[in-house]
Design an enzyme around this catalytic site. Structure first.
Site, short mmCIF file in Angstrom:
data_model
loop_
_atom_site.label_atom_id
_atom_site.label_comp_id
_atom_site.label_asym_id
_atom_site.label_seq_id
_atom_site.Cartn_x
_atom_site.Cartn_y
_atom_site.Cartn_z
N ARG A 178 0.83 -1.22 0.00
CA ARG A 178 0.00 0.00 0.00
C ARG A 178 0.86 1.27 0.00
NH1 ARG A 178 -2.01 -3.79 -1.13
NH2 ARG A 178 -3.79 -4.83 -0.18
N SER A 228 -10.76 -2.10 3.37
CA SER A 228 -10.02 -2.22 4.63
C SER A 228 -9.59 -0.83 5.07
CB SER A 228 -8.76 -3.08 4.42
OG SER A 228 -9.14 -4.37 4.05
N GLU A 298 -5.27 2.89 6.23
CA GLU A 298 -4.96 2.68 4.81
C GLU A 298 -5.66 3.77 3.98
OE1 GLU A 298 -5.47 -1.31 3.14
OE2 GLU A 298 -6.15 -0.41 1.26
C1 LIG Z 1 -15.56 -2.60 -0.99
C2 LIG Z 1 -14.11 -2.26 -1.20
C3 LIG Z 1 -13.18 -3.27 -1.32
C4 LIG Z 1 -11.82 -2.96 -1.51
N1 LIG Z 1 -10.93 -3.98 -1.64
C5 LIG Z 1 -9.62 -3.70 -1.84
C6 LIG Z 1 -8.66 -4.75 -2.01
O1 LIG Z 1 -8.99 -5.93 -2.02
N2 LIG Z 1 -7.36 -4.41 -2.18
C7 LIG Z 1 -6.95 -3.10 -2.20
O2 LIG Z 1 -5.74 -2.84 -2.36
N3 LIG Z 1 -7.84 -2.09 -2.03
C8 LIG Z 1 -9.15 -2.35 -1.87
N4 LIG Z 1 -10.04 -1.32 -1.72
C9 LIG Z 1 -9.55 0.06 -1.68
C10 LIG Z 1 -9.48 0.77 -3.05
O3 LIG Z 1 -10.44 0.22 -3.94
C11 LIG Z 1 -8.08 0.69 -3.66
O4 LIG Z 1 -7.12 1.32 -2.83
C12 LIG Z 1 -8.03 1.36 -5.05
O5 LIG Z 1 -6.79 1.09 -5.61
C13 LIG Z 1 -8.23 2.87 -4.97
O6 LIG Z 1 -8.44 3.35 -6.29
P1 LIG Z 1 -9.32 4.65 -6.56
O7 LIG Z 1 -9.26 4.94 -8.00
O8 LIG Z 1 -10.67 4.50 -5.97
O9 LIG Z 1 -8.47 5.73 -5.76
P2 LIG Z 1 -9.04 6.98 -4.96
O10 LIG Z 1 -9.76 6.52 -3.74
O11 LIG Z 1 -9.74 7.90 -5.87
O12 LIG Z 1 -7.66 7.64 -4.49
C14 LIG Z 1 -6.81 6.96 -3.58
C15 LIG Z 1 -5.48 7.70 -3.54
O13 LIG Z 1 -4.87 7.59 -4.82
C16 LIG Z 1 -4.60 8.88 -5.36
N5 LIG Z 1 -4.83 8.78 -6.81
C17 LIG Z 1 -5.94 8.35 -7.45
N6 LIG Z 1 -5.76 8.36 -8.78
C18 LIG Z 1 -4.51 8.84 -8.99
C19 LIG Z 1 -3.74 9.10 -10.16
N7 LIG Z 1 -4.20 8.90 -11.38
N8 LIG Z 1 -2.48 9.59 -10.00
C20 LIG Z 1 -1.98 9.83 -8.75
N9 LIG Z 1 -2.66 9.61 -7.62
C21 LIG Z 1 -3.92 9.11 -7.74
C22 LIG Z 1 -5.58 9.82 -4.67
O14 LIG Z 1 -5.08 11.15 -4.64
C23 LIG Z 1 -5.66 9.20 -3.27
O15 LIG Z 1 -4.60 9.63 -2.46
C24 LIG Z 1 -11.40 -1.61 -1.55
C25 LIG Z 1 -12.36 -0.59 -1.42
C26 LIG Z 1 -13.69 -0.90 -1.26
C27 LIG Z 1 -14.70 0.21 -1.17
#
Ligand SMILES: Cc1cc2nc3c(=O)[nH]c(=O)nc-3n(C[C@H](O)[C@H](O)[C@H](O)COP(=O)(O)OP(=O)(O)OC[C@H]3O[C@@H](n4cnc5c(N)ncnc54)[C@H](O)[C@@H]3O)c2cc1C
Length: 305
Positions: A178, A228, A298
């Site tokens: 992470r 998480s 996280e």
């Molecule tokens: C039900 C559920 C289950 C999940 N299961 C998992 C799992 O199994 N494993 C896991 O690792 N995570 C899990 N997650 C968490 C999440 O989905 C991941 O961390 C995912 O990678 C976040 O992507 P996002 O596009 O939603 O990022 P966002 O939430 O939009 O952003 C997260 C961070 O990334 C940065 N960011 C986003 N896009 C960019 C970009 N293009 N360039 C630079 N920085 C950027 C943002 O500024 C922020 O700091 C889960 C979440 C939920 C709701």
């Protein structure tokens, strides 16, 4: 011309909004308004918007699918760029030894997974159930069920602080649990290239279905959350520490520790961001008192808490 008009000129009226409620753009379904909200539709538009805002000393936040963030009830001062469906092309390059798949930052992992399943390309099934974008997944080094972005990533194209487009190899991204080097840089993921292999669609579908079932069985997907909430502390599981601290179902306002999976904080009763934040603070304190282990969030906090 005021900044709003300039932003519309730079990024296009269809892609810009003002005082945008962040609760609409986060999976926790909480968060106050962002002053400026821009949906990225092309590299030029993104660069023009960022240049304008930087020239005006307006702060910039980047969002993918909002599935790992907690945005304050006070919202976000400055601008949010959403890399989402308008910036989500996926291209496939079949080489002699492997297959390179290049996805724009806004592509959802689920959509990339669906495309790869159709094409019979294996190695991505574990990521398909993570509800994030490619950019967010690289930034977070997302992982699940034994897979991690760093195991399949070849390189990422990023927009640097100085607005240059650079290709960053895996080493320079410094991906670990992470964590990525991008967390301490002002650089934004534009696209990622994954190295995958030829596979069999039926087998990929069976694996994907199995993991999605595990998610449905184990995770409280019926409530808004950000997955998480805490990182896995070395040698422990956050969910087990929380459960063993007697915190199953523990509530602050409209937020609670899920009874189905204690590693998840859920918004099950119209929570505010403050409820969720205060709940995580309490959990950290109680687990520390009970086990001497300091849980680290996280989820990424955005705005003032
Ligand atoms: C039900 C559920 C289950 C999940 N299961 C998992 C799992 O199994 N494993 C896991 O690792 N995570 C899990 N997650 C968490 C999440 O989905 C991941 O961390 C995912 O990678 C976040 O992507 P996002 O596009 O939603 O990022 P966002 O939430 O939009 O952003 C997260 C961070 O990334 C940065 N960011 C986003 N896009 C960019 C970009 N293009 N360039 C630079 N920085 C950027 C943002 O500024 C922020 O700091 C889960 C979440 C939920 C709701």
């Amino acid at each position: 011309m005021d900044i709003r008009e300039q932003l519309i000129n730079a990024c296009g009226a269809d892609y810009v909004s003002f005082d945008e409620p962040m609760s609409k753009h986060t999976t926790f379904r909480v968060g106050g308004n962002a002053d400026y909200y821009i949906r990225v539709s092309s590299l030029d538009q993104f660069v023009n918007g960022i240049r304008l805002l930087k020239d005006n000393d307006i702060s910039i936040t980047i969002l993918g699918n909002g599935s790992n963030v907690l945005v304050s009830d006070k919202g976000i001062r400055g601008a949010v760029f959403e890399l989402g469906k308008d910036f989500s092309d996926v291209s496939i390059n079949r080489l002699e030894d492997n297959i390179e798949v290049k996805a724009e930052a806004g592509a959802l992992l689920s959509n990339v997974g669906a495309t790869l399943l159709k094409e019979g390309i294996k190695g991505f099934h574990w990521a398909s159930g993570i509800p994030g974008s490619v950019g967010g997944a690289v930034y977070m080094n997302a992982g699940a069920y034994g897979g991690e972005i760093k195991d399949i990533l070849k390189e990422a194209t990023v927009l640097t602080k100085d607005l240059n487009v650079e290709v960053r190899d895996l080493d320079s991204l410094d991906l670990s649990y992470r964590h990525s080097a991008l967390m301490s840089e002002e650089a934004y993921v534009l696209s990622a290239t994954f190295v995958l292999e030829e596979g069999d669609s039926k087998e990929i579908k069976a694996l994907t279905d199995e993991l999605n079932k595990k998610r449905r069985d184990k995770q409280p997907l019926e409530y808004p959350s950000a997955g998480s909430t805490f990182k896995r502390p070395e040698g422990y599981f956050a969910g087990k520490l929380i459960e063993d601290s007697g915190l199953k179902g523990f509530r602050v306002g409209g937020a609670s520790v899920s009874s189905k999976h204690c590693g998840f904080v859920v918004n099950d009763q119209n929570a505010t961001a403050a409820d969720i934040y205060n709940l995580t603070e309490e959990v950290i304190k109680i687990v520390k008192d009970k086990f001497g282990v300091t849980l680290e969030r996280e989820i990424r906090l955005i705005g003032e808490f």
